[in-house]
Scaffold this active site. Sequence first.
Site, PDB file in Angstrom:
ATOM      1  N   THR A 252       0.878  -1.169   0.000  1.00 50.22           N
ATOM      2  CA  THR A 252       0.000   0.000   0.000  1.00 50.22           C
ATOM      3  C   THR A 252       0.907   1.209   0.000  1.00 50.22           C
ATOM      4  OG1 THR A 252      -1.744  -1.093   1.269  1.00 50.22           O
ATOM      5  CG2 THR A 252      -1.621   1.286   1.504  1.00 50.22           C
TER       6      THR A 252
ATOM      7  N   VAL B 274     -12.398  -5.786   1.028  1.00 51.55           N
ATOM      8  CA  VAL B 274     -11.947  -4.421   1.306  1.00 51.55           C
ATOM      9  C   VAL B 274     -11.144  -4.434   2.597  1.00 51.55           C
ATOM     10  CG1 VAL B 274     -12.694  -2.071   1.854  1.00 51.55           C
ATOM     11  CG2 VAL B 274     -13.934  -3.391   0.135  1.00 51.55           C
TER      12      VAL B 274
ATOM     13  N   ASP C 103      -8.185  -2.124   5.152  1.00 52.55           N
ATOM     14  CA  ASP C 103      -8.226  -0.954   6.033  1.00 52.55           C
ATOM     15  C   ASP C 103      -8.041   0.368   5.289  1.00 52.55           C
ATOM     16  OD1 ASP C 103      -5.588  -1.820   5.412  1.00 52.55           O
ATOM     17  OD2 ASP C 103      -4.781  -0.617   7.048  1.00 52.55           O
TER      18      ASP C 103
ATOM     19  N   THR D  12      -0.176   0.424   6.763  1.00 55.42           N
ATOM     20  CA  THR D  12      -0.083  -0.554   5.688  1.00 55.42           C
ATOM     21  C   THR D  12       0.009  -1.929   6.355  1.00 55.42           C
ATOM     22  OG1 THR D  12       2.331  -0.424   5.626  1.00 55.42           O
ATOM     23  CG2 THR D  12       1.148   1.044   4.152  1.00 55.42           C
TER      24      THR D  12
HETATM   25  N1  ASP Z   1      -3.401  -2.713   4.163  1.00 56.29           N
HETATM   26  C1  ASP Z   1      -3.629  -3.249   2.838  1.00 56.29           C
HETATM   27  C2  ASP Z   1      -4.883  -4.040   2.837  1.00 56.29           C
HETATM   28  O1  ASP Z   1      -5.155  -4.751   3.800  1.00 56.29           O
HETATM   29  C3  ASP Z   1      -2.525  -4.086   2.307  1.00 56.29           C
HETATM   30  C4  ASP Z   1      -1.119  -3.696   2.659  1.00 56.29           C
HETATM   31  O2  ASP Z   1      -0.863  -2.572   3.047  1.00 56.29           O
HETATM   32  O3  ASP Z   1      -0.219  -4.531   2.570  1.00 56.29           O
HETATM   33  O4  ASP Z   1      -5.551  -4.031   1.835  1.00 56.29           O
END
Ligand code: ASP
Length: 306
Positions: A165, A194, A196, A216
């Site tokens: 992210t 979906v 966070d 993230t």
């Molecule tokens: N936080 C993001 C999600 O859960 C993925 C990530 O940041 O690795 O969609």
Amino acid sequence: MTLLIGSANARVGFDDGLAILRDGGSAIDAVIATIRRVEANPDDHSVGYGGLPNLLGDVELDASLMDGRTLATGAVAALKNHQDAIDLARTVMDTLPHVLIVGDGARMLAAESGLPERNLLTPEAEAIWRARMADGAEGAYQRRMRELAARLSRDPERPLDAHGTVNVIARDREGNLASGVSTSGWAWKYPGRVGDSPIIGAGNYADNRWGAAACTGRGAMARRLRTAHSVVIATRFGLSPDDALTVAGQDLLALDAPYASDVNIVAIDRDGNHGAISKVPGKTCVFQREEMPSFVERKRRVMTAG
Ligand code: ASP
């Protein structure tokens, strides 16, 4: 203190964001300009164009934006065929009496707003998606996704643990804060999943009066603990960003989460003091004040149990 701070992959957009801040522009404009570059970067397989797809091979994007001056926010989720998720989040914020638009509605709004359509799946991302599906990576998430893939799939060979992210927090010359997050989410995710990133309070939060934070990593964990908001609220009650992150880290480590993996948080307080933390060692963030000639990459502190 006028500054930008964000996840390491935000670096490709820092020149654009800093240019806005140096011109006396707003934190919210700087956040959008920074993230827009990351969304356009085909080499980043966790955001926008070139992002890794879901179980069915479709790239679905999530993004959110928050303006710390007013607590105005806009977000989109499961957006297909448009790379400009952060611009669309702004359209939601500025033009609709809503805060979150998903799926077909998000695509419709993008078309109405004149955002260009694009096939987001690059040949390189598709090759990674196919190859890793077949390579037998192990772990609870991978096993579960492989089961789901076998049930759903147009192509029954699969999963791996691949995700990422971009997040960015800005403080402008007037002391306004803004934060933004954009992602293609977890690769091989269940269609419509979906995380966070587009959920205000979970992956993203900004309030001029106290601070801002963005996450993230494993979104399900940040959602259960509404991590970004919890960090900002801790600064409200007098904790420094570093201490607020320590407490959030303790909560994350204590969470009973069968699919637990890394969570990473960046945070600032209203004066621009900042910190960054991760569940795993070696993670970095990027940071730049307006007078610095270029960004610096810094190691994040590692979370420790309380
Ligand atoms: N936080 C993001 C999600 O859960 C993925 C990530 O940041 O690795 O969609």
